[in-house]
Design a protein around this motif. Sequence first.
Motif, mmCIF file in Angstrom:
data_model
loop_
_atom_site.group_PDB
_atom_site.id
_atom_site.type_symbol
_atom_site.label_atom_id
_atom_site.label_comp_id
_atom_site.label_asym_id
_atom_site.label_seq_id
_atom_site.Cartn_x
_atom_site.Cartn_y
_atom_site.Cartn_z
ATOM 1 N N VAL A 55 0.867 -1.179 0.000
ATOM 2 C CA VAL A 55 0.000 0.000 0.000
ATOM 3 C C VAL A 55 0.903 1.228 0.000
ATOM 4 O O VAL A 55 1.643 1.465 0.970
ATOM 5 N N ASP A 56 0.905 1.980 -1.092
ATOM 6 C CA ASP A 56 1.719 3.197 -1.178
ATOM 7 C C ASP A 56 0.816 4.410 -0.991
ATOM 8 O O ASP A 56 0.279 4.963 -1.951
ATOM 9 N N ALA A 101 1.003 -11.378 3.304
ATOM 10 C CA ALA A 101 1.326 -10.220 4.140
ATOM 11 C C ALA A 101 1.353 -8.990 3.245
ATOM 12 O O ALA A 101 1.348 -9.097 2.008
ATOM 13 N N ALA A 102 1.391 -7.807 3.861
ATOM 14 C CA ALA A 102 1.405 -6.559 3.100
ATOM 15 C C ALA A 102 2.265 -5.535 3.823
ATOM 16 O O ALA A 102 2.294 -5.471 5.059
ATOM 17 N N ILE A 103 2.983 -4.731 3.023
ATOM 18 C CA ILE A 103 3.772 -3.624 3.549
ATOM 19 C C ILE A 103 3.009 -2.330 3.273
ATOM 20 O O ILE A 103 2.619 -2.063 2.127
ATOM 21 N N THR A 122 4.703 -0.161 8.031
ATOM 22 C CA THR A 122 3.832 -1.088 8.763
ATOM 23 C C THR A 122 3.678 -2.374 7.959
ATOM 24 O O THR A 122 3.533 -2.330 6.732
ATOM 25 N N VAL A 123 3.704 -3.490 8.661
ATOM 26 C CA VAL A 123 3.525 -4.795 8.024
ATOM 27 C C VAL A 123 2.243 -5.427 8.544
ATOM 28 O O VAL A 123 2.049 -5.565 9.752
ATOM 29 N N LEU A 124 1.360 -5.771 7.636
ATOM 30 C CA LEU A 124 0.133 -6.487 7.973
ATOM 31 C C LEU A 124 0.318 -7.963 7.644
ATOM 32 O O LEU A 124 0.911 -8.301 6.616
ATOM 33 N N SER A 138 11.187 -8.405 7.163
ATOM 34 C CA SER A 138 12.610 -8.326 6.830
ATOM 35 C C SER A 138 12.856 -7.360 5.682
ATOM 36 O O SER A 138 13.815 -6.571 5.708
ATOM 37 N N ILE A 139 12.004 -7.398 4.662
ATOM 38 C CA ILE A 139 12.149 -6.478 3.528
ATOM 39 C C ILE A 139 11.982 -5.036 4.000
ATOM 40 O O ILE A 139 12.772 -4.149 3.641
ATOM 41 N N ALA A 140 10.952 -4.791 4.803
ATOM 42 C CA ALA A 140 10.696 -3.433 5.289
ATOM 43 C C ALA A 140 11.845 -2.929 6.155
ATOM 44 O O ALA A 140 12.304 -1.781 6.013
#
Length: 387
Positions: A55-56, A101-103, A122-124, A138-140
């Motif tokens: 989500v940007d 999951a979503a960033i 935020t990670v969902l 980890s990516i975030a």
Amino acid sequence: MRAMMLIAGKDLRLRIRDRSALMVGLVVPFTLAVIFSLILGNAEEGPIELSFGVVDADRSSVSGELMEVLVSLETEGIFDLETAGDPDAAQALIDEGTIGAAIVIPAGFGEAVESGSGTRLTVLGHPDRPTSSTIATSIAETFAANIEGVRLAAVTAAQIGADVGAAVAEAQSAPPSVSLAGIEAANRQLDLTTFFVAGMAVFFLFFTVQFGVTSLLEEQREGTMSRLLAAPISRGAIVGAKAVVSFALGLVSMGVLIGVSTVLLGAEWGNPLGVALLVVGGVVSAVGIMAVVAAFARTPEGAGNLQAVIAVGLGMLGGVFFPAPLGDGVLAGLAMLTPHRWFMTGLADLAGGGGVTVVFPSVVALLGFGLVTGGLAAFRIRRTVMA
């Protein structure tokens, strides 16, 4: 040779007529393999398929850099990427199982990064898919750490009077501390259907081959052994005939099970020549072990009971009932002392896509079991059973 084949033919006809070898060598192992496969087949896990959302809400140049990273990872086939308009839409995709999951890039993220004020990604995630959440986090964190590194480089350069632009460019060109990459490795593991068929086949192989070697004791008890010895037949021909019966029953049993399971159950055995070598090695080892047990028994019943104990013990230790990974522990070391484990290991090597040469160590081990125990059995039988 003619006498040996006549005796072997007679024994084979008897075993086919009473159907005992048919039940033990074919019907029972195939039925059990089907039952195990139906009960435990749903537990089989395939490769993990990763899918993420993003989500940007910022739409800045900084968030664009993260989007470029995620898109490049999708292009490389690392995972599938879905875009969502807001966190609620991303959470809905997670709940329905579309993504793991979503960033979430919050609004004002780029401005906060440039000004040095506190902000975070935020990670969902879903509690039932922890792997996806861990990778997304980890990516975030890696992206945030790289941005922080660039900011610190700019601040430090400004404080010491160095070229801020050069420092920032150098920090941005540094390789990331963490990256994702596809991993291609041979899967040295049988699918559950093939595993259960192979496990039951080699397990009951030891019961199947005992029909030939224990018939020596039956001949002795029924008085027919003295007639054979009185005839112009060598003792070696008599012992060889019993071994031929066991070997033939074992080969037919394994061959039919492999063919039927391939056609009806879709079992995948691997390279045919490699499988054939493993089958021959497995049958030789089973004949040798069961023969040495019969050689030290006094009655057919006693031999059968002891052979059953040996067959069950070796089968359980060799891991034919449930898939077990190879390891370095004591139990794993003991398992390698069983023909069952070498047979299953050879099949697993073939499942990894290897050619016929990958089974050579397993075949050598199986033949070693059979030749050592078979030699001891032949020596003992010639001195006791036919004395």
